[in-house]
Write a protein that holds these residues in place. Structure first.
Motif, PDB file in Angstrom:
ATOM      1  N   TYR A 105       0.837  -1.189   0.000  1.00  0.00           N
ATOM      2  CA  TYR A 105       0.000   0.000   0.000  1.00  0.00           C
ATOM      3  C   TYR A 105       0.882   1.253   0.000  1.00  0.00           C
ATOM      4  CZ  TYR A 105      -4.314   2.612   1.151  1.00  0.00           C
ATOM      5  OH  TYR A 105      -5.394   3.450   1.134  1.00  0.00           O
ATOM      6  N   CYS A 106       1.820   1.259  -0.913  1.00  0.00           N
ATOM      7  CA  CYS A 106       2.777   2.356  -1.010  1.00  0.00           C
ATOM      8  C   CYS A 106       2.053   3.700  -1.167  1.00  0.00           C
ATOM      9  CB  CYS A 106       3.687   2.187  -2.227  1.00  0.00           C
ATOM     10  SG  CYS A 106       4.723   0.735  -2.153  1.00  0.00           S
ATOM     11  N   TYR A 107       2.723   4.728  -0.708  1.00  0.00           N
ATOM     12  CA  TYR A 107       2.217   6.084  -0.902  1.00  0.00           C
ATOM     13  C   TYR A 107       2.831   6.630  -2.185  1.00  0.00           C
ATOM     14  CZ  TYR A 107       1.338  11.012  -0.093  1.00  0.00           C
ATOM     15  OH  TYR A 107       0.933  12.312  -0.214  1.00  0.00           O
ATOM     16  N   PRO A 115       4.820   3.637  -7.061  1.00  0.00           N
ATOM     17  CA  PRO A 115       5.454   3.549  -8.380  1.00  0.00           C
ATOM     18  C   PRO A 115       4.640   2.741  -9.393  1.00  0.00           C
ATOM     19  CG  PRO A 115       6.775   2.435  -6.693  1.00  0.00           C
ATOM     20  CD  PRO A 115       5.687   3.149  -5.978  1.00  0.00           C
ATOM     21  N   VAL A 147       7.466  -2.145  -5.686  1.00  0.00           N
ATOM     22  CA  VAL A 147       8.628  -2.116  -4.783  1.00  0.00           C
ATOM     23  C   VAL A 147       8.987  -3.515  -4.281  1.00  0.00           C
ATOM     24  CG1 VAL A 147       8.081   0.231  -4.022  1.00  0.00           C
ATOM     25  CG2 VAL A 147       7.303  -1.707  -2.657  1.00  0.00           C
ATOM     26  N   CYS A 153       8.793   2.739  -1.049  1.00  0.00           N
ATOM     27  CA  CYS A 153       7.344   2.617  -0.823  1.00  0.00           C
ATOM     28  C   CYS A 153       6.741   3.900  -0.280  1.00  0.00           C
ATOM     29  CB  CYS A 153       7.044   1.462   0.124  1.00  0.00           C
ATOM     30  SG  CYS A 153       7.631   1.722   1.807  1.00  0.00           S
ATOM     31  N   ASN A 154       7.576   4.798   0.260  1.00  0.00           N
ATOM     32  CA  ASN A 154       7.120   6.085   0.803  1.00  0.00           C
ATOM     33  C   ASN A 154       6.193   5.960   2.002  1.00  0.00           C
ATOM     34  OD1 ASN A 154       8.505   7.877  -0.928  1.00  0.00           O
ATOM     35  ND2 ASN A 154       7.055   7.396  -2.556  1.00  0.00           N
ATOM     36  N   LEU A 155       6.164   4.780   2.620  1.00  0.00           N
ATOM     37  CA  LEU A 155       5.299   4.636   3.798  1.00  0.00           C
ATOM     38  C   LEU A 155       5.823   5.482   4.964  1.00  0.00           C
ATOM     39  CD1 LEU A 155       4.455   0.823   3.643  1.00  0.00           C
ATOM     40  CD2 LEU A 155       2.891   2.729   3.248  1.00  0.00           C
ATOM     41  N   TYR A 161       7.370   8.272   4.661  1.00  0.00           N
ATOM     42  CA  TYR A 161       7.065   9.659   4.345  1.00  0.00           C
ATOM     43  C   TYR A 161       5.649  10.016   4.776  1.00  0.00           C
ATOM     44  CZ  TYR A 161       5.468  13.682   1.773  1.00  0.00           C
ATOM     45  OH  TYR A 161       4.890  14.876   1.464  1.00  0.00           O
ATOM     46  N   VAL A 162       4.676   9.204   4.339  1.00  0.00           N
ATOM     47  CA  VAL A 162       3.286   9.568   4.621  1.00  0.00           C
ATOM     48  C   VAL A 162       2.968   9.410   6.105  1.00  0.00           C
ATOM     49  CG1 VAL A 162       2.204   7.314   4.120  1.00  0.00           C
ATOM     50  CG2 VAL A 162       0.911   9.420   3.764  1.00  0.00           C
TER      51      VAL A 162
END
Lengths: 449, 418
Positions: free
Chosen positions: A32-34, A37, A92, B347-349, B351-352
């Motif tokens: 559940y990436c933000y 990609p 990812v 994944c930027n988890l 970050y959020v």
């Protein structure tokens, strides 16, 4: 004229659907990436983490809505997208494990949608007024028609064939995508409010200038033409097929009525060549050989298509080019010659110049030859309507897809851009042109008020 | 090979792993099988006046595809005749003289009944008794179970009834359904308890079926509160265990219970002061066979550290758990997150999570996969490292400042100036 669906077991879909528990396991692998990609890697920008989360939460219907909101051909794309180059290539989890099987999860949602009641799509949040004609009911045309219909435009689609879907309906082998999937999608666009005129060819059944006069905008999405001739002796003999005609025959005829012969040569090494070869195998051909003037490193078919054909027992003849189809009334053999790259050229490059090896000619004992060496560009159409072309390609604005003719746009494969021509890219074109048409018509309407 | 055997309040056991009182220990068949497979001890399912149960009795919550992260039950104490239970206890004890058999008991608040029952249990040859002051459902509504454990005076009185007539060690099993577990624990000790065990199950309503609007589980359209256990309750158990272990007035051995599934869980309980542990949900889920992992894992853990006897680790981490006021304040000691870009999968988890749920100190850099921590603004809360799916990708790096000061020291300093 409706298509007769082929349900022959020889052409059953090869990739099985996920079992419910497999789908759940796989959905739970998504992080559940933000700003994920995978979304960026999808030309239509499907909100993949959201639809996967919806599957994990048992909201499969909502997952289908999420997909269709971004891509009306989600059921087709779930099956035939080159996912490892697109969404799954961006996942990812390829870094710490293996990518989430996004395509197959998308199919879970879309299979559910196909067996459920019609699902209204969310308000697109953009509203316009006007009449738009779309020429061609293939992926690009359906993408454009969907977006414009959802914005409130009156959209009429003109399609030469008796059914919509374009290559999805006529050009994709049934064991990759059953015909019912493509026809369901066309019906979906119809249910959204788009009007279809099948069996209608511009210039034959309807005047081009009349069309322009009746509509505020015309979007041309006619795709590419048939497979061109090879330019060798004997290629008009019975037993020489256009690969696309063969695939179309497997979807519109009883399979036993197709005479595929016993030994088959397929010329070319793209995805269509592989499809033709595997079709021939399934139709009962004993020996199927793909003949290509370069080798595996230069072939344009996806790796999984190459492997798939090998598993089907298709053999490959590299560095070989056909020089003459032999036979009196029908094909009795294919005279070939060996090739090599000219001195100093890169033998792995698809661009390298080739030369024939002197004295290398030999005859392949075949009774069927299938040519799959690309598709012709619709250059006659552009001349007919007077749109500006360059190198036989219609000239369009990069952003708006507008041609040199006012109010006329062109999208999809008919642009002849080369490179990867995918369904998902065609749908993305359709969405982009819809936005451009909307902006143009909004400006026009404002001026006329 | 490390020595895993224990002597817990005089109860000897070949290893510190006991089955907790419950459905696993309902019969002589089950307890014998468990001992055959390697369990060190078992607390027999609570005996008392036989009850009549309902059906269904259990419900669970699942998480992320795993079943039974938490388990809830509304089953009561043993529904088998007392004589049958006592006979089977004696048989098991004869067959397994070196294993620990503890008998859980629950009777009405009458000293004669307790005296008689304790006598009968002693006659079985059992090694100890455990007083069930914890069951939060059904029995509590009849004046037993957690209703006793929630009122220190009752706990002391009933413990006295049992302890006075007993030559066996008396363990009192405490309920977590209290604001502070120490008063009932200390009351039990004053009543004569030789040891405490904790935690019993936590009062809970497992859920509601959103289609039928029925409670889960439902018994012909009605539900009730039940006792919650399983992996989800472990942190609650660890807190209560350490609070008792660190209380100077508590000098008796403690038996840890609550969400133990692996040997690692067990080691945590041991380190926070448990001299033995009891397992229930994990064995109900996977069967008695998990004992092999528990004993081998614990043995390997001790061997790797050169620790000869399991009791040498009991309580070794407990003294580090204490009052918030004794923690160094952030101007004195601080963590700063460091994202290892070479391990980041993009994944930027983090970050959020930081942006929405923490302190807005992680920036995304255009064209770069790994986000970057703005160190000056990081408070060292840990959230980013918790959400990061890649182990060790986000490292929390300690930063020492010039002063070393806790809240308590700060208050003392400020007071001394005035």
């Amino acid at each position: 004229m409706a298509i007769v669906l082929n349900q022959d077991h020889r052409f059953e879909e090869v990739v099985p659907p996920f079992e419910p528990s497999e789908a759940m396991d796989e959905a739970l692998r998504c992080y559940y990436c933000y700003d994920a990609p995978c979304i960026k890697a999808c030309p239509t920008g499907i909100n993949i983490p959201v639809f996967i989360r919806q599957i994990a939460n048992h909201d499969v219907k909502a997952a289908a809505r999420t997909i269709m909101d971004a891509n009306i051909l989600g059921a087709t794309c779930a099956r035939i997208c080159p996912t490892e180059a697109l969404c799954e290539g961006g996942c990812v989890r390829k870094e710490d494990s293996r990518p989430v099987s996004i395509g197959r999860l998308q199919r879970v949602a879309m299979d559910h949608a196909m067996t459920s009641d019609y699902l209204p799509l969310p308000d697109i949040g953009v509203h316009g007024q006007g009449r738009v004609a779309v020429v061609g009911a293939g992926p690009a045309g359906l993408g454009a028609a969907t977006a414009l219909t959802r914005m409130g435009y009156v959209v009429e689609v003109f399609e030469e064939k008796p059914e919509g879907g374009g290559l999805d309906t006529y050009g994709i082998v049934s064991y990759r995508e059953p015909l019912s999937v493509s026809l369901w999608e066309v019906d979906l666009v119809h249910k959204l409010g788009t009007t279809f005129h099948f069996g209608t060819r511009i210039g034959r059944d309807i005047e081009w200038e009349g069309l322009r006069a009746q509509f505020d905008a015309v979007i041309i999405a006619v795709g590419l033409g048939r497979v061109p001739k090879m330019g060798i002796l004997g290629e008009d003999l019975a037993g020489v097929w256009d690969a696309l005609d063969l695939v179309e025959a497997t979807k519109t005829m009883a399979l036993d009525d197709i005479d595929i012969g016993r030994q088959v040569a397929v010329i070319g090494a793209g995805n269509t060549a592989v499809d033709a070869a595997t079709c021939a195998k399934r139709l009962g051909a004993e020996e199927v050989t793909i003949v290509y003037r370069r080798d595996q490193t230069a072939m344009s078919a996806y790796q999984y298509e190459y492997e798939f054909a090998k598993q089907d027992g298709v053999s490959y003849k590299w560095w070989t080019v056909p020089v003459q189809v032999l036979g009196n009334h029908r094909v009795q053999g294919l005279r070939c010659a060996r090739t090599q790259v000219v001195a100093g050229a890169d033998k792995n490059s698809r661009e390298a110049d080739l030369q024939l090896l002197p004295g290398s000619e030999f005859v392949l004992p075949v009774d069927t030859v299938i040519r799959a060496i690309g598709q012709t560009k619709p250059s006659a159409l552009w001349d007919e309507i007077g749109a500006e072309t360059r190198n036989h390609r219609v000239v369009v604005d990069d952003e708006t897809f507008s041609t040199s003719l006012s109010g006329v746009y062109a999208i999809g494969d008919c642009l002849g851009r080369g490179g990867e021509a995918t369904v998902v890219a065609a749908v993305a074109d359709g969405k982009k042109v819809a936005w451009a048409v909307h902006q143009q018509l909004t400006r026009t309407n404002e001026r006329s008020v | 090979m490390a020595d895993l055997s224990i002597d817990f309040a005089g109860i000897k056991s070949p290893n510190p792993f006991w089955l907790a009182s419950g459905p696993l220990t309902n019969t002589g068949y089950q307890v014998s099988k468990a001992f055959d497979e390697g369990w060190g001890g078992a607390v027999w399912k609570t005996i008392g006046d036989p009850v009549i149960n309902v059906s269904a009795r259990l419900a669970s919550i699942d998480y992320g595809g795993r079943r039974m992260m938490g388990l809830n039950n509304i089953e009561l104490i043993s529904d088998r005749p007392l004589d049958d239970n006592l006979r089977e206890i004696a048989e098991v004890k004869r067959r397994f003289p070196h294993h620990a058999v503890i008998v859980s008991m629950m009777f009405e608040s009458n000293p004669q009944i307790w005296a008689e029952m304790v006598k009968r249990v002693q006659d079985t040859g059992a090694d100890g008794i455990e007083l069930n002051f914890g069951c939060p459902h059904g029995m509590s509504e009849r004046g037993m179970g957690s209703i006793i454990g929630q009122v220190p005076e009752y706990a002391q009185t009933i413990t006295r009834y049992a302890a006075d007539g007993s030559s066996l060690p008396v363990i009192v099993k405490l309920t977590p359904n209290v604001t502070d577990v120490r008063p009932p624990g200390k009351a039990a000790i004053q009543g004569g308890a030789d040891a405490l065990s904790l935690i019993n199950t936590i009062n809970s309503v497992m859920g509601v079926d959103i289609d039928s609007w029925m409670p889960i589980p439902q018994i012909d359209g009605r539900g009730s509160h039940g006792g919650y256990c399983g992996p989800a309750v472990k942190p609650i158990a660890l807190h209560m265990l350490s609070s008792l272990y660190n209380d100077r007035a508590v000098r008796v051995p403690l038996c840890g219970i609550g969400g133990i599934e692996t040997w690692r869980d067990a080691v945590e309980f041991l380190l926070l002061g448990a001299g033995a542990v009891q397992v229930c949900t994990a064995a109900m889920h996977y069967g008695f066979r998990i004992i092999n992992d528990l004993t081998q894992g614990l043995n390997d853990y001790l061997d790797q550290r050169g620790i000869a006897q399991v009791n040498q680790i009991v309580g070794k981490a407990a003294m580090r758990v204490g009052d918030w006021n004794d923690l160094r304040l952030s101007y004195s000691y601080q963590l700063v997150a460091n994202i290892h870009a070479d391990q980041c999968i993009g994944c930027n988890l983090c970050y959020v999570a930081c942006e929405d749920g923490a302190h807005q100190c992680i920036d995304r850099i255009p064209g770069q996969k790994a986000p970057v921590v703005r160190e000056a603004d990081c408070v060292g809360c840990n959230l980013c490292s918790l959400v990061c799916p890649v182990p060790d990708c986000i490292e929390m790096v300690p930063v020492e400042h010039a002063v070393s000061e806790t809240w308590r020291q700060r208050q003392e300093r400020l007071t001394s100036f005035s």
